[in-house]
Design an enzyme around this catalytic site. Structure first.
Site, PDB file in Angstrom:
ATOM      1  N   SER A 114       0.871  -1.183   0.000  1.00  0.00           N
ATOM      2  CA  SER A 114       0.000   0.000   0.000  1.00  0.00           C
ATOM      3  C   SER A 114       0.908   1.233   0.000  1.00  0.00           C
ATOM      4  CB  SER A 114      -0.910  -0.003   1.230  1.00  0.00           C
ATOM      5  OG  SER A 114      -0.146   0.066   2.415  1.00  0.00           O
ATOM      6  N   HIS A 165      -2.829  -6.167   2.546  1.00  0.00           N
ATOM      7  CA  HIS A 165      -1.948  -7.197   3.112  1.00  0.00           C
ATOM      8  C   HIS A 165      -2.690  -8.520   3.322  1.00  0.00           C
ATOM      9  CE1 HIS A 165       0.434  -3.623   4.978  1.00  0.00           C
ATOM     10  NE2 HIS A 165       0.557  -3.699   3.670  1.00  0.00           N
ATOM     11  N   GLN A 172      -6.415  -1.462   7.350  1.00  0.00           N
ATOM     12  CA  GLN A 172      -5.314  -2.378   7.024  1.00  0.00           C
ATOM     13  C   GLN A 172      -4.689  -3.096   8.233  1.00  0.00           C
ATOM     14  OE1 GLN A 172      -2.240  -1.329   3.840  1.00  0.00           O
ATOM     15  NE2 GLN A 172      -1.042  -0.971   5.692  1.00  0.00           N
ATOM     16  N   GLU A 173      -4.528  -2.341   9.345  1.00  0.00           N
ATOM     17  CA  GLU A 173      -3.770  -2.928  10.463  1.00  0.00           C
ATOM     18  C   GLU A 173      -4.394  -2.604  11.816  1.00  0.00           C
ATOM     19  OE1 GLU A 173       0.334  -1.617  10.117  1.00  0.00           O
ATOM     20  OE2 GLU A 173       0.167  -1.661   7.932  1.00  0.00           O
ATOM     21  N   GLU A 217       1.901  -9.446   7.190  1.00  0.00           N
ATOM     22  CA  GLU A 217       2.709  -8.953   8.310  1.00  0.00           C
ATOM     23  C   GLU A 217       2.603  -9.852   9.542  1.00  0.00           C
ATOM     24  OE1 GLU A 217       1.852  -4.782   8.853  1.00  0.00           O
ATOM     25  OE2 GLU A 217       2.879  -4.277   6.981  1.00  0.00           O
ATOM     26  N   ASP A 246      -3.692   1.280  11.733  1.00  0.00           N
ATOM     27  CA  ASP A 246      -3.263   1.936  10.494  1.00  0.00           C
ATOM     28  C   ASP A 246      -4.371   1.681   9.473  1.00  0.00           C
ATOM     29  OD1 ASP A 246      -2.196   2.907   8.186  1.00  0.00           O
ATOM     30  OD2 ASP A 246      -0.560   1.451   8.035  1.00  0.00           O
ATOM     31  N   GLU A 278      -2.980   5.810  12.218  1.00  0.00           N
ATOM     32  CA  GLU A 278      -2.096   6.119  11.078  1.00  0.00           C
ATOM     33  C   GLU A 278      -2.921   6.187   9.793  1.00  0.00           C
ATOM     34  OE1 GLU A 278       1.166   3.322  10.839  1.00  0.00           O
ATOM     35  OE2 GLU A 278       1.256   3.542   8.663  1.00  0.00           O
ATOM     36  N   ASP A 314       1.766   8.454   7.092  1.00  0.00           N
ATOM     37  CA  ASP A 314       2.626   7.500   6.379  1.00  0.00           C
ATOM     38  C   ASP A 314       2.604   7.856   4.898  1.00  0.00           C
ATOM     39  OD1 ASP A 314       3.807   5.302   5.180  1.00  0.00           O
ATOM     40  OD2 ASP A 314       2.250   3.877   5.723  1.00  0.00           O
ATOM     41  N   LYS A 321       9.921   5.276   7.074  1.00  0.00           N
ATOM     42  CA  LYS A 321      10.278   4.084   6.299  1.00  0.00           C
ATOM     43  C   LYS A 321      11.472   4.452   5.427  1.00  0.00           C
ATOM     44  CE  LYS A 321       5.595   2.129   5.744  1.00  0.00           C
ATOM     45  NZ  LYS A 321       4.355   2.268   4.940  1.00  0.00           N
ATOM     46  N   HIS A 327       8.685  -1.049   9.352  1.00  0.00           N
ATOM     47  CA  HIS A 327       9.011  -2.039   8.317  1.00  0.00           C
ATOM     48  C   HIS A 327       8.160  -1.759   7.074  1.00  0.00           C
ATOM     49  CE1 HIS A 327       5.358  -4.801   9.423  1.00  0.00           C
ATOM     50  NE2 HIS A 327       5.041  -3.529   9.436  1.00  0.00           N
ATOM     51  N   ARG A 328       8.249  -2.633   6.059  1.00  0.00           N
ATOM     52  CA  ARG A 328       7.310  -2.656   4.947  1.00  0.00           C
ATOM     53  C   ARG A 328       6.582  -4.002   4.987  1.00  0.00           C
ATOM     54  NH1 ARG A 328       7.602   1.946   1.655  1.00  0.00           N
ATOM     55  NH2 ARG A 328       5.435   1.295   1.466  1.00  0.00           N
ATOM     56  N   SER A 329       5.466  -4.081   4.263  1.00  0.00           N
ATOM     57  CA  SER A 329       4.728  -5.352   4.283  1.00  0.00           C
ATOM     58  C   SER A 329       5.529  -6.475   3.609  1.00  0.00           C
ATOM     59  CB  SER A 329       3.355  -5.191   3.641  1.00  0.00           C
ATOM     60  OG  SER A 329       3.472  -4.573   2.383  1.00  0.00           O
ATOM     61  N   LYS A 338       7.260  -0.203  14.498  1.00  0.00           N
ATOM     62  CA  LYS A 338       6.140  -0.907  13.875  1.00  0.00           C
ATOM     63  C   LYS A 338       6.738  -1.957  12.947  1.00  0.00           C
ATOM     64  CE  LYS A 338       3.185   0.391  10.357  1.00  0.00           C
ATOM     65  NZ  LYS A 338       1.882   0.588   9.705  1.00  0.00           N
TER      66      LYS A 338
HETATM   67  C1  PEP Z   1       2.053   0.586   6.042  1.00  0.00           C
HETATM   68  O1  PEP Z   1       1.159   0.993   5.305  1.00  0.00           O
HETATM   69  O2  PEP Z   1       2.345   1.197   7.073  1.00  0.00           O
HETATM   70  C2  PEP Z   1       2.803  -0.620   5.687  1.00  0.00           C
HETATM   71  C3  PEP Z   1       3.787  -1.090   6.475  1.00  0.00           C
HETATM   72  O3  PEP Z   1       2.457  -1.240   4.550  1.00  0.00           O
HETATM   73  P1  PEP Z   1       3.246  -1.175   3.150  1.00  0.00           P
HETATM   74  O4  PEP Z   1       4.645  -1.579   3.434  1.00  0.00           O
HETATM   75  O5  PEP Z   1       2.485  -2.139   2.300  1.00  0.00           O
HETATM   76  O6  PEP Z   1       3.155   0.245   2.684  1.00  0.00           O
HETATM   77 MG    MG Z   2       0.804   2.741   6.860  1.00  0.00          MG
END
Ligand code: PEP
Ligand code: MG
Length: 419
Positions: free
Chosen positions: A40, A155, A163-164, A207, A242, A283, A310, A335, A363-365, A386
């Site tokens: 995303s 994800h 999403q989270e 994740e 998030d 987020e 983000d 990130k 991190h990233r997904s 995170k």
């Molecule tokens: C996020 O959106 O915060 C995330 C970790 O997902 P993605 O790495 O897919 O952007």
């Molecule tokens: Mg995010």
């Protein structure tokens, strides 16, 4: 110490997609770094260069690998490995675009991180200590982890979905205690999921979190609260979400499950969730292009909870400056691959600190076995991470590295937890 060479190779991430590993040699030292990849992604992120050819459905990274082996190697060979800013600047100038589209942000950031590792080695200090030195922040601190235990949205192959949903053990006294609480909750939740929805409900998303096949958001958050209750950590553990709302923003409206909202209505929806479920941070509550929506959200909830940008900020000082000026949020999700170099990531964190924002290293997904961000969060002393659920080694590499750092700092009586 001078750089003898930098080179790269194509390796694979946690989703089975190609990514870059860079390698830097200086004297007898050889260090490597592997790049993570988002699903995303924010539209203003630095460009991840993909081959767009038949192999790997277009996702190969051999062009970016070649950029490291030829162009970047040619420029960096002979430079002093401890000149991080200068090395990053050299790659940015060589690329010549705003978003690293020529060389690929994946090529640049892999080299940038490998250079940081090699430099720390030459100085015979830990990576987190060196990152603290680079940032001129000598306040190491272990983060309170935001752990994504219920995955959704991109994800988990779902549409119109938050999403989270993360557990956030703010009441723990140390990082290892935070791990224990989180792991116990994770397992209580797994048991609950299987009991309610059958054995397949123990399977996980990108994740490491579970994916309930229900659309009602309150029911999902209820599952987490029940798992927390089960373990007896109700007082210590809060919830963080998030929304990644750019994914469910269509023609000016937001769609979650069967419901449709404008920015004001969505803020009211969040406000309701906050009071019912002990949520302390949201987020990407609004879409990346909906700056007005962000202002409504921060105006109404910014004094009560953490409002994290983000996709809105993409770890880029240009957008962070705008958000500070317009009071669009009050925290940065950092990130490294979103901006594409270690120096620029540090600059984004510092600008945020100067403006009394919180910073969460993320991190990233699509992740890898590389634990760089664990050292980064300690070195920058942000106090929040995170890194996903405490499951699967692409996530646990980071947590296990934090446990090692906690031990190292404890031996020196310097293990600070949280901010
Ligand atoms: C996020 O959106 O915060 C995330 C970790 O997902 P993605 O790495 O897919 O952007
Ligand atoms: Mg995010």
């Amino acid at each position: 110490m001078q750089i003898d060479y930098v080179k790269a190779r194509q390796v694979f991430d946690s989703r089975g997609n190609p990514t870059i590993e860079a390698e830097v040699k200086t004297g007898k030292i050889i260090e490597r770094a592997i790049v993570a990849s988002g699903a995303s992604t924010g539209s203003n992120e630095a460009i991840e260069l993909r081959d767009k050819e038949k192999a790997f459905n277009g996702k190969g990274v051999l062009k970016a690998v070649e950029n490291v082996n030829l162009k970047i190697n040619e420029k960096l060979k002979g430079m002093t490995v401890t000149e991080q800013e200068n090395i990053d600047k050299t790659m940015i100038e060589l690329d010549g675009t705003e978003n690293k589209a020529n060389l690929g942000a994946n090529a640049v950031v892999a080299v940038s991180m490998a250079v940081t590792r090699a430099a720390a080695k030459t100085k015979e200090i830990s990576l987190y200590e060196y990152l603290g030195e680079l940032a001129d922040i000598k306040k190491y601190c272990l983060p309170v982890p935001q752990m994504n235990v219920l995955n959704g949205g991109k994800h988990a192959g779902l549409e119109n979905d938050i999403q989270e949903r993360m557990i956030y053990p703010v009441g723990a006294k140390s990082f290892s205690e935070a791990m224990q609480m989180s792991v116990e909750i994770y397992h209580a939740l797994k048991k609950l999921m299987k009991k309610k929805f059958g054995s397949l409900a123990g399977l996980i998303g990108d994740e490491g979190g579970f994916v309930p096949k229900i659309t009602d958001e309150e029911q999902k958050l209820e599952l987490i609260l029940n798992a927390i209750e089960e373990t007896g950590y109700t007082k210590e553990v809060k919830i963080v979400i998030d929304c990644a709302s750019s994914e469910f923003f269509k023609e000016g409206n937001y769609f979650i499950g069967e419901k449709k909202f404008n920015a004001g209505e969505l803020t009211d929806f969040y406000s309701d969730l906050i009071s019912k479920f002990n949520i302390v941070s949201i987020e990407d509550g609004m879409a990346e292009q909906d700056w007005q929506g962000w202002n409504i959200l921060t105006e109404k909830l910014g004094k009560k909870i953490q409002i994290v940008g983000d996709d809105l900020l993409v770890t880029n000082i240009k957008f962070i400056e705008k958000a500070i000026k317009e009071n669009s949020c009050n925290a940065l999700l950092l990130k490294v691959n979103q901006i594409g170099s270690v120096s620029e990531s540090i600059a984004s964190a510092k600008l945020s600190f100067e403006n009394n924002w919180n910073v969460i290293v993320s991190h990233r997904s699509g992740e890898t076995e590389d634990g760089f961000i664990a050292d980064l969060v300690v070195g920058l002393g942000t106090g929040q991470s995170k890194f996903g659920a405490p499951a699967r080694s692409d996530r646990n590499t980071k947590y296990n590295q934090l446990l090692r750092i906690e031990e190292e700092l404890s031996e020196k009586n310097k293990a600070v937890f949280g901010k």
